[in-house]
Design a protein around this motif. Structure first.
Motif, PDB file in Angstrom:
ATOM      1  N   VAL A 255       1.723  -4.273  12.165  1.00 53.22           N
ATOM      2  CA  VAL A 255       0.912  -3.484  11.233  1.00 53.22           C
ATOM      3  C   VAL A 255       1.333  -2.022  11.255  1.00 53.22           C
ATOM      4  O   VAL A 255       1.385  -1.353  10.210  1.00 53.22           O
ATOM      5  CB  VAL A 255      -0.591  -3.618  11.575  1.00 53.22           C
ATOM      6  CG1 VAL A 255      -1.428  -2.710  10.667  1.00 53.22           C
ATOM      7  CG2 VAL A 255      -1.046  -5.060  11.442  1.00 53.22           C
ATOM      8  N   SER A 256       1.661  -1.514  12.445  1.00 53.29           N
ATOM      9  CA  SER A 256       2.078  -0.106  12.540  1.00 53.29           C
ATOM     10  C   SER A 256       3.373   0.141  11.776  1.00 53.29           C
ATOM     11  O   SER A 256       3.544   1.168  11.115  1.00 53.29           O
ATOM     12  CB  SER A 256       2.238   0.300  14.003  1.00 53.29           C
ATOM     13  OG  SER A 256       3.210  -0.508  14.642  1.00 53.29           O
ATOM     14  N   ARG A 261       6.422   2.120   6.946  1.00 55.52           N
ATOM     15  CA  ARG A 261       7.316   1.809   5.827  1.00 55.52           C
ATOM     16  C   ARG A 261       6.618   2.030   4.481  1.00 55.52           C
ATOM     17  O   ARG A 261       7.203   2.552   3.527  1.00 55.52           O
ATOM     18  CB  ARG A 261       7.804   0.355   5.922  1.00 55.52           C
ATOM     19  CG  ARG A 261       8.854   0.107   6.993  1.00 55.52           C
ATOM     20  CD  ARG A 261       9.201  -1.371   7.067  1.00 55.52           C
ATOM     21  NE  ARG A 261      10.270  -1.652   7.996  1.00 55.52           N
ATOM     22  CZ  ARG A 261      11.567  -1.736   7.661  1.00 55.52           C
ATOM     23  NH1 ARG A 261      11.923  -1.556   6.395  1.00 55.52           N
ATOM     24  NH2 ARG A 261      12.481  -2.002   8.564  1.00 55.52           N
ATOM     25  N   TYR A 262       5.349   1.636   4.418  1.00 57.86           N
ATOM     26  CA  TYR A 262       4.598   1.740   3.159  1.00 57.86           C
ATOM     27  C   TYR A 262       4.406   3.201   2.748  1.00 57.86           C
ATOM     28  O   TYR A 262       4.649   3.577   1.597  1.00 57.86           O
ATOM     29  CB  TYR A 262       3.251   1.051   3.346  1.00 57.86           C
ATOM     30  CG  TYR A 262       2.448   0.906   2.069  1.00 57.86           C
ATOM     31  CD1 TYR A 262       3.061   0.654   0.853  1.00 57.86           C
ATOM     32  CD2 TYR A 262       1.058   1.007   2.094  1.00 57.86           C
ATOM     33  CE1 TYR A 262       2.320   0.502  -0.310  1.00 57.86           C
ATOM     34  CE2 TYR A 262       0.306   0.853   0.943  1.00 57.86           C
ATOM     35  CZ  TYR A 262       0.948   0.607  -0.260  1.00 57.86           C
ATOM     36  OH  TYR A 262       0.212   0.471  -1.417  1.00 57.86           O
ATOM     37  N   ASP A 275      -6.970   1.924   5.124  1.00 61.48           N
ATOM     38  CA  ASP A 275      -6.693   1.340   3.809  1.00 61.48           C
ATOM     39  C   ASP A 275      -5.564   0.314   3.889  1.00 61.48           C
ATOM     40  O   ASP A 275      -5.579  -0.701   3.191  1.00 61.48           O
ATOM     41  CB  ASP A 275      -6.332   2.444   2.816  1.00 61.48           C
ATOM     42  CG  ASP A 275      -7.551   3.242   2.366  1.00 61.48           C
ATOM     43  OD1 ASP A 275      -8.654   2.685   2.409  1.00 61.48           O
ATOM     44  OD2 ASP A 275      -7.378   4.411   1.977  1.00 61.48           O
ATOM     45  N   VAL A 276      -4.550   0.595   4.732  1.00 56.54           N
ATOM     46  CA  VAL A 276      -3.442  -0.351   4.878  1.00 56.54           C
ATOM     47  C   VAL A 276      -3.945  -1.656   5.489  1.00 56.54           C
ATOM     48  O   VAL A 276      -3.586  -2.766   5.045  1.00 56.54           O
ATOM     49  CB  VAL A 276      -2.320   0.262   5.736  1.00 56.54           C
ATOM     50  CG1 VAL A 276      -1.252  -0.794   6.049  1.00 56.54           C
ATOM     51  CG2 VAL A 276      -1.685   1.443   5.018  1.00 56.54           C
ATOM     52  N   VAL A 277      -4.804  -1.561   6.514  1.00 53.97           N
ATOM     53  CA  VAL A 277      -5.357  -2.768   7.151  1.00 53.97           C
ATOM     54  C   VAL A 277      -6.186  -3.564   6.145  1.00 53.97           C
ATOM     55  O   VAL A 277      -6.069  -4.792   6.038  1.00 53.97           O
ATOM     56  CB  VAL A 277      -6.217  -2.378   8.369  1.00 53.97           C
ATOM     57  CG1 VAL A 277      -6.971  -3.607   8.898  1.00 53.97           C
ATOM     58  CG2 VAL A 277      -5.339  -1.802   9.466  1.00 53.97           C
TER      59      VAL A 277
END
Length: 291
Positions: A255-256, A261-262, A275-277
């Motif tokens: 996830v990190s 990358r995102y 928000d990514v999670v």
């Protein structure tokens, strides 16, 4: 009174105030004026008079002669200043014409001797002609000159910094425009390669590099709302962006690493770890089928 002009708040170069005396009345020759009970300041360049509501000044270079009369019975002590002719292009002041070539400074509560001495000293120095601080002693010369130089250096550094920042921001703006064009081009090429019926290693690698360049129009709260709708849109965008990186990593990314990358792909439109999670939680097998 036609030599007096409205005060210019900007201090002259190397100007220094020498004396300030309150309760001073101004005369235009023998005529008493409405300028009464004000504070008179003697500087190295000018005389300044102010009562808090009105402020006027007169350059010392206008003064050709200085006299004084002590107080007598009901008359206050006065300093008489003989003046040169006013310049043709006179700066606006209280009056534009006077029949006298001298003025009187009336000191209601004393101080005329100190004022006279300060005016004579400043007239002898003529700092307005030299443009630099007159040297009274070695210590004051070093201190005054040093402060002036430091102020000029600070101002010069500030101007240079502003110019550098303006140039940098212009470069960033140009880079962002070009970057968006490159990302759009990369996405277009990647879509065309998706239609190619070959799975060669070179084609797969090229598609991976193109998809990792960035996102031209990232999802934002302004364009896709908030809450679940926003996170679903982020998830769809995230799935498309991760096609290449997931293939390279064998189908598994932490996830990190996804977060890093995102956000790198999104440029300046960064998203929070939360928000990514939440976006990852919206991913479904259908998203995996895109890969």
């Amino acid at each position: 009174m036609d030599r007096w002009i409205w005060e210019n708040k900007e201090k002259r170069a190397a100007e220094e105030n020498r004396q300030t005396i309150s309760n001073v009345r101004l005369y235009d020759g023998e005529d008493k004026t409405a300028y009464d009970q004000g504070a008179l300041t003697v500087s190295t360049h000018r005389l300044l008079w102010s009562d808090g509501n009105r402020s006027i000044e007169m350059p010392l270079k206008c003064i050709t002669k200085v006299e004084s009369h002590g107080a007598k019975f009901t008359k206050s002590a006065k300093v008489i200043l003989t003046l040169s002719k006013p310049p043709h292009a006179q700066t606006p002041g209280p009056t534009s014409d006077s029949k006298y070539d001298y003025i009187k400074l009336s000191f209601v509560k004393g101080g005329h001797q100190d004022a006279e001495a300060s005016i004579r000293t400043c007239l002898n120095e003529k700092r307005w002609e030299k443009g630099v601080i007159a040297v009274q002693n070695k210590s004051s010369s070093l201190m005054g000159g040093g402060l002036v130089r430091i102020e000029r250096q600070i101002e010069s550094s500030r101007i240079n910094a502003d110019q550098s920042l303006n140039t940098a921001f212009k470069d960033i703006d140009n880079l962002m425009v070009k970057g968006k064009e490159m990302v759009a081009l990369a996405e277009g090429i990647a879509h065309k390669l998706s239609d190619v019926k070959t799975d060669g290693d070179e084609t797969v690698e090229l598609k991976s590099h193109l998809l990792s360049i960035g996102i031209s129009n990232p999802v934002t709260r302004e364009t896709h709302g908030t809450g679940t709708s926003y996170h679903k849109s982020l998830g769809s965008e995230l799935a498309r962006m991760l096609q290449g990186p997931l293939s390279e990593a064998g189908g598994v990314l932490s996830v990190s690493e996804v977060y890093c990358r995102y956000n790198r792909a999104r440029g300046i439109e960064l998203v929070s770890p939360e928000d990514v999670v939440n976006a990852c939680k919206t991913l479904t097998p259908e998203h995996h089928a895109w890969n």
